[in-house]
Every structure is written in structure tokens, then in C-alpha cells.
Design an enzyme around this catalytic site. Sequence first.
Site, PDB file in Angstrom:
ATOM      1  N   SER A 193       2.060  11.168   1.301  1.00 25.91           N
ATOM      2  CA  SER A 193       1.264  10.368   0.366  1.00 25.91           C
ATOM      3  C   SER A 193      -0.090  11.021   0.161  1.00 25.91           C
ATOM      4  O   SER A 193      -0.613  11.697   1.066  1.00 25.91           O
ATOM      5  CB  SER A 193       1.059   8.954   0.932  1.00 25.91           C
ATOM      6  OG  SER A 193       0.095   8.236   0.180  1.00 25.91           O
ATOM      7  N   TYR A 225      -2.088   3.645   7.640  1.00 26.87           N
ATOM      8  CA  TYR A 225      -1.169   4.282   6.696  1.00 26.87           C
ATOM      9  C   TYR A 225      -1.625   5.705   6.389  1.00 26.87           C
ATOM     10  O   TYR A 225      -0.831   6.658   6.466  1.00 26.87           O
ATOM     11  CB  TYR A 225      -1.093   3.460   5.409  1.00 26.87           C
ATOM     12  CG  TYR A 225      -0.068   3.963   4.421  1.00 26.87           C
ATOM     13  CD1 TYR A 225       1.281   3.672   4.587  1.00 26.87           C
ATOM     14  CD2 TYR A 225      -0.438   4.717   3.306  1.00 26.87           C
ATOM     15  CE1 TYR A 225       2.233   4.114   3.684  1.00 26.87           C
ATOM     16  CE2 TYR A 225       0.506   5.170   2.400  1.00 26.87           C
ATOM     17  CZ  TYR A 225       1.835   4.862   2.593  1.00 26.87           C
ATOM     18  OH  TYR A 225       2.774   5.324   1.689  1.00 26.87           O
TER      19      TYR A 225
END
Length: 258
Positions: A148, A161
Site C-alpha cells: 500500500s 496499517y
Amino acid sequence: MNGNRWRLDGQLALLTGASAGIGLAIARELAALGADLLLVAREEDPLLEVRDELADRYPAQDFQAMSADVADDEDRQALLDWAEDQGDGLHILVNNVGGNITKPAVEYTEGEWRGIFETNLFSAFELSRYAHPLLARHPASCIVNVGSVSGITHVRSGAPYGMTKAALHQMTRNLACEWAADGIRVNAVAPWYIRTRRTAGPLSDPAYHDEVVARTPMGRIGEPEEVAAAVAFLCLPAASYITGECIAVDGGFLRYGF
């Protein structure tokens, strides 16, 4: 194996998180290129629907499904036992599974942040290690990790995250160097906002949606198929000299300055 370097005929791929969103798009893309697939997700019914869809569309290929939670080590070991039972090892592993809880850093419980690490990072590391002997059976095989942009810059997705995705990118680089001698390429993709069930909530806020688009040079939200295409390319024989890379699929977001 087919000599066409833009095809995956005769190759077996294990794909996690295959029942929806980016994972579903990857499954369809790899199948269209001729791969046989071992499909994995936690929820059995939607996973079986994907398997049946692909089997109907590509009757000459083999598609199998197994429900499992890759955050659980017993399930991870069962997955690789299942893969080994296929008899010819693996050609491709796609670590796509991911999850998140977005909140300020001081508000996470220990169970919440550890759960994010287990799902996003530890599962990919352990599946890659377990899959190594199966991948090494072939002179050319590959792993693709779905990272990501949050692993590269701050995107308000919560500290755990971003931490897991940054570590996943570094894991990609380390394994690429360590396993090159075994014929295993290891790469990653780093998506920005992609139109999936998971992003539907944040993007339903018109002001937030407009802010995301304003920070994206291409001026739109990405589609799952656009991530899947990048993943598929990294799996192809045509990408045979590419390893240790992390390709952003972000509409230019990471390159946007002031």
C-alpha cells in the site's frame, strides 16, 4: 509451460483474499492468462462463487477453493499442505489478504494492533516461508505481495496499517535478494484508493472523496482491475528480470508535490 512469455498456461497460483475486491480482480486476471488457481478466503460461500464463475468461463483450467484464515498458523499450514497435495509445487504465490481498523494511535487496544500485524504482515511472511520449497521446485517462480502507499507515506489509515505495509515492502526486498538464487522472484504492488467494499465507507463522504481525488494527479479513484493488471504482469515470464520492486498503482499520488 507455454513458451508465450505473456501467458501463464500450466502455472499454479495460490491467491489469498480471493473472494472480493482486489483479490477477486487478481483471480480473474490470472485465470484469463491461463493460470490454474488455488483460491483462499475466510468466507466459504463467496469463495465458491468465484471458483464456479472461473470454472464456467475457463473449463480447460483447474480452480480449487479452500476457506481459511491466514492469520491463524494452523490454517496457514493446512493451506500449504493442500498446495503440496497438488503434486507439482507452486509457480505463483500472491499475498493479497489485508485488514485494518482506522483510529488514532493511542486508541488501539493491543489485540487490535496485533491483529492487524498478524493479518497483513505475519501471514505473508509465514506463507512465503512455507511456500518456498514448493516454489523452488521450478526454475522460475514468483511471489507478489499486495502492499500500500500507506507503507511509503502517511495516508490517514492508522499507524499499525502503515507499519505493516512498510514492513511488507521491506520483506519483499529482503526475500527477493535472498531467494533469487532459488529462482524465486519477489515483488510488490502499492495501491492508493481503489474502489472496493473496504473503501466504500470513507469515499462515501463527498468532501473526503473530493480531497482524495484532488491529491491524485489522474483525478479519479482506481479500479481493482488496475491493481490486478500490475500483479499479473509481475507474475508473467515477461517480467523475468524484475525482482525486489514495489510498483505503486496510485494514479500518481506518491509523485504529487505541492
